[in-house]
Design a protein around this motif. Sequence first.
Motif, PDB file in Angstrom:
ATOM      1  N   ARG A  89       0.839  -1.197   0.000  1.00 16.07           N
ATOM      2  CA  ARG A  89       0.000   0.000   0.000  1.00 16.07           C
ATOM      3  C   ARG A  89       0.880   1.256   0.000  1.00 16.07           C
ATOM      4  NH1 ARG A  89      -5.476  -1.150   1.603  1.00 16.07           N
ATOM      5  NH2 ARG A  89      -5.818  -3.293   0.924  1.00 16.07           N
ATOM      6  N   ALA A 100     -12.098  -1.216  -4.616  1.00 17.07           N
ATOM      7  CA  ALA A 100     -10.857  -0.451  -4.745  1.00 17.07           C
ATOM      8  C   ALA A 100     -10.934   0.436  -5.976  1.00 17.07           C
ATOM      9  CB  ALA A 100      -9.665  -1.407  -4.853  1.00 17.07           C
ATOM     10  N   THR A 156      -6.790  -0.082 -10.158  1.00 13.87           N
ATOM     11  CA  THR A 156      -6.145  -1.312  -9.674  1.00 13.87           C
ATOM     12  C   THR A 156      -6.442  -2.497 -10.586  1.00 13.87           C
ATOM     13  OG1 THR A 156      -8.044  -1.870  -8.248  1.00 13.87           O
ATOM     14  CG2 THR A 156      -6.279  -0.549  -7.265  1.00 13.87           C
TER      15      THR A 156
END
Length: 270
Positions: free
Chosen positions: A138, A181, A185
């Motif tokens: 992350r 998300a 992504t």
Amino acid sequence: MNTTTLSPILNAKLTALKNNIRRFSAVAVAFSGGVDSTLLLKVCVEVLDDQVLPITVNGAMLPQSEFAEAQALAKDIGATPLVLEADVFSLDNFVKNPADRCYHCKKFIFTHIKNAALKNGYSVILDGSNLDDMKDYRPGIKALGELGIYSPLKESGLTKQDIRDLSAYYHLPTATKPAMACLATRIPTHTIITPETLTAIEAGEDYLKSLGLNQYRLRLLGDTAKIECDPKDFKTIIENRLTLVETLKNLGIKTITLDLAGYNCGNMNV
């Protein structure tokens, strides 16, 4: 009245969360309408009442269905979000999609959030990062630290499962909401991100959602789409394959595949 009984451990974590929020007289909350930020907003409003400003950033990286749900959720909780529009395509490191794209995007978005919060008299900004976020790749978390964003869920020791359990305790509809998300992504690192690409991914995933699928992703590898979903939904995909293929080909996708390994969070990080 909530008659659900929390375990001693989870009750202690909830108490810690409330105490961590109570340290501040007023807070702004980065609110996406996801599982984490919804619980955070709910507890903030419970603790600080009307001294809470949810801030939602709307942009091409967020499915419009998610944006609409976020607005409704905030209203149900009793708070009115401040909506900011963000043009992520003005950010070179979003378009070029390097390995640390998330860092640049988070920095861009949370700078907007911080500026808006300060302009409205809120010097403390909270986000919904949790303990489990530390286990995945992350890069965006670095940006939060640089901007001084506080993550009370993480500081209170809450895992993703804890957050879902507490969401059920508060009867929040997000308790069973699938993980969501940023649309970027779904695209491999170093592949240029275009508005057309994100539009195709969003439309394709909207169709998968219309089939009743719960957890899914439409990964885009050039002009090939790779569908990831729970193996129990494979049958639904096959039964609707002709319409699914037609839908995706109308979006400019030439080849459609089904990942037999099923859905796996962070596949594009591998």
